[in-house]
Design an enzyme around this catalytic site. Structure first.
Site: not given
Length: 317
Positions: A18, A146, A216, A255, A257, A270, A272, A276
């Site tokens: 990443e 990602s 992205y 964050r 998901d 999951e 994070n 990002g």
């Protein structure tokens, strides 16, 4: 000059798959901090050594690293040893959250809904996966982000090919029950009892394919923030995500998901711990929904930078 934070390092780049995303995140954070008058400096951990980091004289650092050696607890542990306050979760929570299998084990133990899964260590274990998890299913690398090393498997005879795709990244695969429904993501800020969720974002990707390109670089993905949900359901999902964040020991920001199935049940995929911060990123989007712009979000995250491992008060003389 904003002297409140002292000399600030923005750790970015790194060595993971990443790296490119991290370069974009770090540049965005750095520009925002400089705009706010912070004495901020970019530091590429993929090109510069820990010795250079120790000598840089940073009073605190903003971690804009994604993936291995940046989001997985290794950099956090190094910063603890160097005594440099940093943003986000500590070494343990970072390591747990980066490992999607360990995250699931803890969430299941705590009664937090997450899709059924299997840990696959050998191609010979693929044969009974369809019977156990159903089709379609998801096969993913458990330590990547990602959507790297992720495949959606529609037919049992495609499992072997998906396995080969995953083992390019690591020797163990996470096979996961596919949840059909709406794709949501929820940012969480703060620590402990003060942790709170930002407005929910719904991700509407072309053909439901929210891959690296659509995350992205593409403008084809649509986002609804706040997501169109009944108020009580939105509050339930937000509370669930804050709980999931707390049970892993996360702090600072993160964050989660989530998939919302056709029966309106949320399933957590999951979390994070260093999300990002690019132009397409979701935490800044959720923050703007609360009228907090990108620069102020960066300042708020930076303000909570700290070391998380307490020093032993009974040091030997």
């Amino acid at each position: 000059m904003n002297s409140r934070f002292g000399k600030v390092g923005v750790l970015y780049g790194g060595q993971s798959g990443e790296r490119q995303v991290s370069l974009m995140s770090g540049q965005g954070v750095h520009e925002a901090l400089v705009k706010a008058g912070v004495d901020a400096h970019l530091f590429d951990t993929g090109r510069q050594s820990l010795a250079e980091l120790a000598q840089a004289g940073f009073d605190r650092v903003f971690i804009a690293l994604h993936g291995r050696h940046g989001e997985d607890g290794t950099m956090q542990g190094a910063l603890e040893l160097l005594g440099i306050p940093y943003t986000g979760s500590g070494p343990l929570a970072s390591a747990l959250a980066m490992d999607k299998i360990m995250t699931k084990r803890i969430w299941i133990e705590q009664g937090i809904p997450t899709p059924a899964y299997a840990e696959v260590r050998d191609a010979g274990e693929l044969d009974d996966l369809a019977a156990r998890l159903g089709l379609p299913m998801i096969l993913k690398a458990p330590h990547e982000g990602s959507t790297l090393g992720l495949a959606r498997v529609e037919q049992a005879d495609a499992l072997a090919q998906a396995w080969q795709q995953v083992v390019r990244y690591e020797p163990v695969a996470l096979a996961e029950q596919f949840i059909r429904g709406r794709e949501l993501t929820i940012a969480v800020l703060g620590r402990g009892e003060q942790a709170r969720a930002l407005p929910i974002i719904e991700i509407i990707a072309p053909q439901g394919n929210y891959d690296y390109e659509h995350k992205y670089f593409s403008d084809d993905t649509r986002y609804e923030c706040p997501a169109s949900l009944p108020a009580d359901l939105a509050a339930e999902i937000q509370a669930l995500c804050v709980r999931a964040y707390r049970v892993l020991g996360c702090e600072g920001w993160g964050r989660v998901d989530v998939m919302l199935d056709e029966q309106q049940r949320p399933w957590l995929l999951e979390i994070n711990t260093s999300p990002g911060m690019t132009g397409h990123s979701l935490v800044p989007m959720a923050s703007r929904a609360e009228d907090v712009d990108y620069t102020q979000l960066c300042l708020n995250i930076l303000a909570e930078a700290s070391c998380k491992v307490p020093l032993n008060p009974a040091q030997p003389a």
